[in-house]
Scaffold this motif. Structure first.
Motif, PDB file in Angstrom:
ATOM      1  N   VAL A  92       0.841  -1.198   0.000  1.00 40.13           N
ATOM      2  CA  VAL A  92       0.000   0.000   0.000  1.00 40.13           C
ATOM      3  C   VAL A  92       0.874   1.245   0.000  1.00 40.13           C
ATOM      4  O   VAL A  92       0.604   2.222  -0.715  1.00 40.13           O
ATOM      5  CB  VAL A  92      -0.943  -0.010   1.221  1.00 40.13           C
ATOM      6  N   HIS A  95       2.150   2.019  -3.441  1.00 37.79           N
ATOM      7  CA  HIS A  95       1.116   2.593  -4.311  1.00 37.79           C
ATOM      8  C   HIS A  95       0.918   4.081  -4.007  1.00 37.79           C
ATOM      9  O   HIS A  95       0.744   4.896  -4.927  1.00 37.79           O
ATOM     10  CB  HIS A  95      -0.197   1.840  -4.137  1.00 37.79           C
ATOM     11  N   LEU A  96       0.918   4.439  -2.732  1.00 35.69           N
ATOM     12  CA  LEU A  96       0.763   5.844  -2.363  1.00 35.69           C
ATOM     13  C   LEU A  96       2.003   6.653  -2.753  1.00 35.69           C
ATOM     14  O   LEU A  96       1.893   7.813  -3.168  1.00 35.69           O
ATOM     15  CB  LEU A  96       0.504   5.962  -0.855  1.00 35.69           C
ATOM     16  N   TYR A 308      -6.776  -3.796  -0.258  1.00 40.72           N
ATOM     17  CA  TYR A 308      -5.798  -2.744  -0.521  1.00 40.72           C
ATOM     18  C   TYR A 308      -6.393  -1.534  -1.237  1.00 40.72           C
ATOM     19  O   TYR A 308      -6.125  -0.384  -0.850  1.00 40.72           O
ATOM     20  CB  TYR A 308      -4.608  -3.293  -1.313  1.00 40.72           C
ATOM     21  N   GLU A 312      -6.354   2.280   0.323  1.00 38.45           N
ATOM     22  CA  GLU A 312      -5.708   3.366  -0.428  1.00 38.45           C
ATOM     23  C   GLU A 312      -6.690   4.490  -0.725  1.00 38.45           C
ATOM     24  O   GLU A 312      -6.335   5.680  -0.624  1.00 38.45           O
ATOM     25  CB  GLU A 312      -5.107   2.807  -1.709  1.00 38.45           C
TER      26      GLU A 312
END
Length: 345
Positions: A92, A95-96, A308, A312
């Motif tokens: 996660v 991804h951020l 996830y 997010e």
């Protein structure tokens, strides 16, 4: 993190022996926040933590920092769960980070240690966890202009503490926060904490260590767990007495989760709403069949493809537009008659 169930069961067995009339340990307000750290100062403090991590933690147990080389518009702090490690949020976080944000995933005190890892967790105290939350929020001020804190279980308790004391944070996301144990009336949570802190320490592995994930310690330490729940009680006590410092608060709950108390989370949401916040609560349905650790890998009983994206979205926007996956619970009861009913209780 399933160890919370064990503590709840122990409380049910020994409830008659619990001490009565003990005043709750209510937190004092942290010292005034210092000026915003520079980016270089934040890196320095994180580097000190990481060097300490390397001296005591297992492989993959050190705090994770993902940075674009300078202060970013947005910084995320991701706080892992009890007996887990920063790798719990690594995917996660990546991804951020890809959005252009800086991401910090610190190792919680005494977690993922090489020597007697379950015994090590028993050394943690509620005061230490609170100080850790304060210093982590301060570090985040050097990483980004806008700060968002996400925490799971134990990390959710720390996120709750930050909600109450850190106005520099824009949003907190509390995922299955361990504010009180499940399977017990919420008002008996304090007795559970007292009981566990008075009884001899219980340390027990619940499964063999996964050599592919040595930072994840399957087991129970009742003393460490009692300290975590003590901090959860302090968060709840504060929520009932004072307005939160963070107004944008999101809860992500799990209908199938009986490890922690959903009622305690919704009660905190209600108190914060009564005092000016705008909390929202989402919940995975029982049909999702998720464990307490909703971040668990699919191969180990979780469902990362389901979970996830929701985590997010809540981190980025404070909302999730996926009613087929998570239900947005009704707003906490507001208005004169709701306040009257709570007063009469």
């Amino acid at each position: 993190m399933r160890v919370l169930v064990t503590l709840g069961a122990a409380a049910a067995l020994f409830a008659g022996a619990a001490c009565g009339g003990v005043a709750p340990h209510v937190a004092s307000v942290p010292a005034e926040h210092s000026d915003t750290l520079s980016y270089s100062d934040a890196l320095l403090r994180i580097g000190i933590r990481q060097r300490h991590d390397d001296s005591v933690a297992v492989a993959n147990g050190r705090s994770i920092l993902m940075t674009h080389g300078d202060r970013a518009t947005r910084a995320y702090v991701l706080l892992h769960g009890f007996t887990d490690a920063p790798t719990q949020f690594a995917t996660v976080g990546a991804h951020l980070f890809a959005d252009g944000a800086n991401v910090y995933i610190p190792r919680l005190p005494h977690h993922a240690e090489r020597a007697s890892p379950l015994r090590a967790i028993g050394r943690v105290t509620s005061d230490e966890l609170a100080r850790f939350a304060d210093s982590t929020a301060q570090i985040a001020r050097g990483l980004g202009d806008t700060i968002i804190v996400v925490g799971l279980s134990a990390g959710g308790v720390l996120a709750g503490w930050i909600t109450e004391y850190h106005p520099e944070v824009l949003r907190t996301v509390l995922i299955a926060p361990a504010l009180a144990p499940g399977r017990l009336p919420t008002n008996e949570g304090e007795s559970v904490v007292i009981l566990a802190s008075k009884l001899p320490e219980v340390v027990r592995r619940t499964a063999p260590v996964d050599t592919a994930r040595p930072e994840n310690i399957p087991g129970i330490n009742t003393r460490g767990l009692a300290e975590l729940l003590r901090l959860g009680q302090r968060v709840r006590d504060r929520a009932a007495m004072a307005p939160p410092s963070v107004r944008d608060v999101v809860f992500l709950l799990n209908e199938a989760d009986h490890t922690v108390s959903e009622d305690a989370a919704l009660e905190a949401a209600q108190h914060w709403m009564d005092r000016g916040a705008t909390p929202k609560a989402y919940r995975f349905g029982v049909g999702a069949k998720l464990p307490h650790n909703v971040m668990e890998l699919t191969a180990h009983g979780g469902n990362t493809e389901l979970v996830y994206p929701i985590v997010e979205a809540l981190a980025r926007e404070g909302a999730a537009e996926s009613p087929e996956i998570v239900q947005l619970l009704g707003a906490p009861c507001d208005g004169f008659w709701c306040k009257l009913r709570r007063w009469m209780r």
